[in-house]
Design an enzyme around this catalytic site. Structure first.
Site, PDB file in Angstrom:
ATOM      1  CB  SER A 179      -0.373 -10.031   8.012  1.00  0.00           C
ATOM      2  OG  SER A 179       0.016  -9.453   6.859  1.00  0.00           O
ATOM      3  CD1 TRP A 180      -4.907  -8.216   2.096  1.00  0.00           C
ATOM      4  CD2 TRP A 180      -5.594  -7.288   4.195  1.00  0.00           C
ATOM      5  NE1 TRP A 180      -6.071  -7.370   1.939  1.00  0.00           N
ATOM      6  CE2 TRP A 180      -6.449  -7.114   3.055  1.00  0.00           C
ATOM      7  CE3 TRP A 180      -5.729  -7.162   5.469  1.00  0.00           C
ATOM      8  CZ2 TRP A 180      -7.508  -6.147   3.371  1.00  0.00           C
ATOM      9  CZ3 TRP A 180      -6.938  -6.190   5.511  1.00  0.00           C
ATOM     10  CH2 TRP A 180      -7.759  -5.786   4.743  1.00  0.00           C
ATOM     11  CB  ALA A 225      -3.416  -6.894   8.764  1.00  0.00           C
ATOM     12  CE  LYS A 283      -0.347  -0.915  -2.125  1.00  0.00           C
ATOM     13  NZ  LYS A 283      -0.040  -1.477  -0.780  1.00  0.00           N
ATOM     14  CG  ASP A 336      -3.570   0.929  -0.825  1.00  0.00           C
ATOM     15  OD1 ASP A 336      -2.926   0.663   0.278  1.00  0.00           O
ATOM     16  OD2 ASP A 336      -3.486  -0.281  -1.640  1.00  0.00           O
ATOM     17  CB  THR A 371       1.635   1.777   1.286  1.00  0.00           C
ATOM     18  OG1 THR A 371       0.170   1.180   0.984  1.00  0.00           O
ATOM     19  CG2 THR A 371       2.522   0.801   1.164  1.00  0.00           C
ATOM     20  CB  SER A 379       3.970   0.194   4.817  1.00  0.00           C
ATOM     21  OG  SER A 379       4.627  -0.026   3.591  1.00  0.00           O
ATOM     22  CG  ASN A 394       6.022  -2.936  -0.385  1.00  0.00           C
ATOM     23  OD1 ASN A 394       6.563  -3.424  -1.273  1.00  0.00           O
ATOM     24  ND2 ASN A 394       4.627  -3.294   0.070  1.00  0.00           N
TER      25      ASN A 394
END
Length: 336
Positions: A12-13, A138, A189, A242, A246, A252, A254
């Protein structure tokens, strides 16, 4: 001659960054699967990782790594940390001398505990190494929401040239020479985001989650400074910015892992059900090794590591911090 960019990694990124770069300069995206490369070239989509979004029509994709890399003036690495070195070693066979290498990866290498720019310096010595980081989700960038990012590299000339490639009206790119701070912040993070997600899964309140995020920033800053990062970095886009994105966003990966752990799923179940890599799971193990090496206490990261790798539960991590559990805040509970 116009600068040509090669992006390695069709997740995706990586796809999003390739989409951004293609609006400025000729860009080619390397994807492992022929089907994905064909889809990007013919339909301008990546439905597996970015369903419902259209990519810039000038973006070209290929499953031939040599074709993607050999003519590149900038090499962008958008692969997870666990495959970063091997992918870069393959690129080394084709990339021209002195081409800058820009990492998109927010993680640490297992075993060596190296940051991604350190891996770049080992595999491709002599190539300027940089990192692109910040609060960048993204799908929000693809839909056109405003966002900001940081390019970190000690070489100001390289930084300014990379900034020109990616900076746009709604995607603002800033320059920071603190590579260590930016990379440590980007890696840690993700671990804190797992902790924040546990709060969501357990039904803890916003006060609890805010406390965890804030104390998580303190942990991130302490380790980052001990490793050589600059304090100001951790209150900026690469650090606090960030971290907030996140820990708070439903997009996110994570945070999602933590939420599922909070709902009682095992880490094996959560990972098996995911389509993408959540860097924080593996990073938590490396972070605890760094905690010992630098003599820095990281209670929140320790609890995340215990849940992800030692069989502890999210309830164990939040003991004394959620309704229905007696007792005050213990020394080794998640927030301190």
């Amino acid at each position: 001659m116009r600068i040509r960019v090669a992006v390695v990694g069709g997740g995706s990124w990586g796809t999003t960054v390739a989409h951004l770069a293609s609006q400025q300069v000729p860009t080619v995206l390397w994807a492992r699967r022929d089907e994905l490369a064909d889809e990007i070239n013919s339909k301008h989509t990546n439905e597996r990782y970015l369903p419902g979004f259209h990519l810039h029509p000038e973006l070209r994709a290929t499953a031939d790594l040599a074709d993607a890399v050999e003519r590149a003036d900038v090499l962008v690495m958008g692969v997870p940390s666990q495959g970063f070195r091997s992918a870069l070693e393959r690129c080394a066979q084709h990339v021209r001398a002195w081409v800058p290498v820009l990492s998109l990866t927010k993680g640490l290498e297992q075993g060596t505990r190296l940051r991604m720019t350190q891996v770049i310096n080992e595999v491709l010595p002599g190539h300027p190494a940089a990192v692109l980081t910040g609060p960048n989700l993204a799908k929000e960038i693809l839909v056109g929401d405003a966002a900001a990012a940081v390019i970190a590299t000690p070489d100001l000339i390289v930084a300014n040239q990379l900034q020109r490639i990616f900076h746009q009206n709604l995607f603002r790119v800033y320059v920071n020479p603190d590579v260590v701070g930016c990379e440590v912040a980007g890696a840690l993070k993700n671990v804190i985001a797992i902790a924040a997600g546990m709060a969501d899964g357990l039904g803890a309140g916003d006060n609890t989650k805010a406390a965890v995020i804030t104390r998580g920033l303190a942990e991130l800053s302490r380790l980052g400074e001990a490793m050589g990062g600059q304090f100001a970095t951790f209150s900026g886009l690469a650090g606090m910015g960030d971290l907030i994105a996140t820990c708070m966003s439903s997009q996110s990966r994570n945070r999602y892992v933590g939420e599922q752990l909070g709902r009682g799923h095992t880490i094996e179940e959560v990972i098996a059900d995911m389509n993408m890599v959540a860097e924080g799971v593996k990073t938590s193990k490396v972070v605890m090794e760094l905690s010992s090496e630098y003599g820095v206490e990281l209670p929140i990261c320790a609890e995340v590591h215990a849940v992800c790798h030692e069989g502890a539960t999210a309830q164990d991590a939040y003991r004394g911090l959620i309704r229905g559990q007696a007792g005050g805040v213990e020394h080794h509970s998640l927030a301190y």
